[in-house]
Design an enzyme around this catalytic site. Structure first.
Site, PDB file in Angstrom:
ATOM      1  N   ARG A 102       0.818  -1.091  -0.100  1.00 41.90           N
ATOM      2  CA  ARG A 102      -0.034  -0.092   0.227  1.00 41.90           C
ATOM      3  C   ARG A 102       1.003   1.140   0.066  1.00 41.90           C
ATOM      4  O   ARG A 102       1.793   1.183   0.530  1.00 41.90           O
ATOM      5  CB  ARG A 102      -0.985   0.011   1.114  1.00 41.90           C
ATOM      6  CG  ARG A 102      -2.040  -1.015   1.275  1.00 41.90           C
ATOM      7  CD  ARG A 102      -3.151  -0.486   0.323  1.00 41.90           C
ATOM      8  NE  ARG A 102      -4.173  -1.448   0.193  1.00 41.90           N
ATOM      9  CZ  ARG A 102      -4.302  -2.506  -0.413  1.00 41.90           C
ATOM     10  NH1 ARG A 102      -3.317  -2.805  -1.370  1.00 41.90           N
ATOM     11  NH2 ARG A 102      -5.393  -3.250  -0.562  1.00 41.90           N
ATOM     12  N   GLU A 160      -4.217   7.339  -4.790  1.00 42.06           N
ATOM     13  CA  GLU A 160      -4.623   6.824  -5.989  1.00 42.06           C
ATOM     14  C   GLU A 160      -5.849   7.210  -6.614  1.00 42.06           C
ATOM     15  O   GLU A 160      -6.687   7.262  -5.946  1.00 42.06           O
ATOM     16  CB  GLU A 160      -4.569   5.394  -5.715  1.00 42.06           C
ATOM     17  CG  GLU A 160      -3.249   4.720  -5.443  1.00 42.06           C
ATOM     18  CD  GLU A 160      -3.022   3.191  -5.075  1.00 42.06           C
ATOM     19  OE1 GLU A 160      -4.416   2.615  -5.461  1.00 42.06           O
ATOM     20  OE2 GLU A 160      -2.343   2.614  -4.823  1.00 42.06           O
ATOM     21  N   HIS A 216      -1.533   0.538  -9.909  1.00 40.49           N
ATOM     22  CA  HIS A 216      -2.124  -0.382  -9.043  1.00 40.49           C
ATOM     23  C   HIS A 216      -2.631  -1.457  -9.746  1.00 40.49           C
ATOM     24  O   HIS A 216      -3.777  -1.777  -9.655  1.00 40.49           O
ATOM     25  CB  HIS A 216      -3.131   0.113  -8.044  1.00 40.49           C
ATOM     26  CG  HIS A 216      -3.440  -0.649  -6.581  1.00 40.49           C
ATOM     27  ND1 HIS A 216      -3.771  -0.043  -5.540  1.00 40.49           N
ATOM     28  CD2 HIS A 216      -3.266  -1.885  -6.552  1.00 40.49           C
ATOM     29  CE1 HIS A 216      -4.013  -0.948  -4.837  1.00 40.49           C
ATOM     30  NE2 HIS A 216      -3.674  -2.152  -5.241  1.00 40.49           N
TER      31      HIS A 216
HETATM   32  O1  LIG Z   1      -4.372  -3.907  -3.699  1.00 39.16           O
HETATM   33  C1  LIG Z   1      -5.040  -5.333  -3.817  1.00 39.16           C
HETATM   34  C2  LIG Z   1      -5.190  -5.883  -2.967  1.00 39.16           C
HETATM   35  O2  LIG Z   1      -5.196  -5.848  -1.701  1.00 39.16           O
HETATM   36  O3  LIG Z   1      -5.963  -7.196  -3.263  1.00 39.16           O
END
Ligand SMILES: O=CC(=O)O
Length: 332
Positions: free
Chosen positions: A249, A278, A297
């Site tokens: 993250r 994001e 992401h």
């Molecule tokens: O970021 C994506 C997840 O946590 O699966």
């Protein structure tokens, strides 16, 4: 018996939930889907209204965004809510205390996404080490540096790779690097992992990992403890050729400190699949750095993986609403 559950309402917080998962849900329940839940300002406003209208009376929420699962949202859903099934490995957007206090269960989708996320981690390693950002810039400008003095990158071969968090994703990264002639894998975390031995990864302290590693891969969940674990202090303990990779993250990293370290060439490069916020605004100063390689992401964003995540989330809903144990519970 499906007729027993058909009157139960399951809310899916997006209209792009994979068909494979939808099929499982629709066999058992009445499914409602919000139009969309985007990260963009406009999308968020629209979807929120939709969401607030549709959420009351839901027995389960299938959550496809990082929109916070808050007290207000749970109030709005109502007391019949049994499960939040987040279609992600991370659950930092969920208010765990509030879920626990209400006896609402939480499931996530670990494991099924580990290989896809690990592939992106390897992609980020290559992208940052071989300076894809500035090299792609040359391609787009039609102005290639040719010859021996061009921008030179770093090898994965012969490097020490440090994994912060040797869970499912961290282990998958080590496995995927098997052919890259890495000289040493080290890892850190709360405790030694039984799987580490077979992977040839050595357990070290965080300080040792920071001091030894040429690549530092962040594969931990975001918690109060891990927030900004990469900061001025920890960046200061890294080698000058260190490359930081983040597939967890954005908030694992203090971005101001990372910016400074990259700008001043205190470390060599970074590769990020996650940022704060994001999307990262396109005029964000991080995007001016030639030694930063960023992806939007996409760790789990493959057809197969997204489908696997959807089916797993749907089966968690089926289990929760038919009195069976969750397949992938988050312990509250
Ligand atoms: O970021 C994506 C997840 O946590 O699966």
């Amino acid at each position: 018996n499906n007729t027993m559950t058909k009157n139960l309402k399951v809310l899916v917080s997006s209209n792009d939930f994979p068909a494979s998962g939808l099929k499982v849900l629709e066999e058992h329940f009445t499914v409602v889907q919000t139009k969309y839940l985007n990260f963009g300002e406009e999308g968020r406003t629209l979807a929120k209204e939709d969401l607030l209208k549709l959420i009351p009376g839901s027995s389960a929420l299938v959550w496809l965004s990082h929109h916070p699962i808050s007290k207000e949202l749970l109030d709005r859903a109502g007391p019949q809510l049994k499960l939040v099934a987040t279609v992600s490995a991370g659950y930092n957007h969920c208010n765990l205390d509030e879920l626990k206090a209400r006896g609402i269960k939480l499931s996530n989708t670990p494991n099924v996404l580990a290989s896809a996320v690990a592939e992106i981690a390897v992609g980020l390693m290559l992208g940052a080490a071989r300076r894809f950002t500035e090299n792609l810039d040359q391609v787009h400008k039609g102005d290639w540096e040719i010859g021996f003095d061009k921008v030179l990158g770093q090898d994965i071969r012969g490097s020490t790779v440090g994994i912060i968090g040797l869970g499912g994703i961290g282990q998958a990264v080590v496995k995927r690097l098997a052919g890259f002639e890495v000289s040493k894998f080290v890892y850190t975390g709360h405790r030694e992992k039984p799987e580490a031995k077979a992977l040839g990864a050595e357990f070290v302290t965080q300080d040792q990992l920071l001091a030894q590693s040429d690549f530092i891969v962040l594969a931990v969940p975001l918690t109060n403890e891990t927030k900004h674990m990469i900061n001025k202090d920890t960046l200061g303990k890294m080698k000058s050729n260190a490359i930081v990779i983040n597939v967890g993250r954005g908030d694992l990293v203090d971005q101001e400190a990372l910016y400074d370290a990259l700008k001043n060439k205190q470390i060599y490069a970074a590769g990020l699949d996650v940022t704060t916020p994001e999307p990262l605004p396109k005029d964000h100063k991080l995007l001016t750095l030639p030694n930063l390689f960023v992806l939007p992401h996409i760790g789990s964003a493959t057809e197969r993986t997204r489908s696997d995540m959807a089916v797993l989330a749907a089966n968690n809903v089926v289990n929760a609403l038919t009195g069976k144990p969750l397949l992938t519970p988050v312990n509250l």
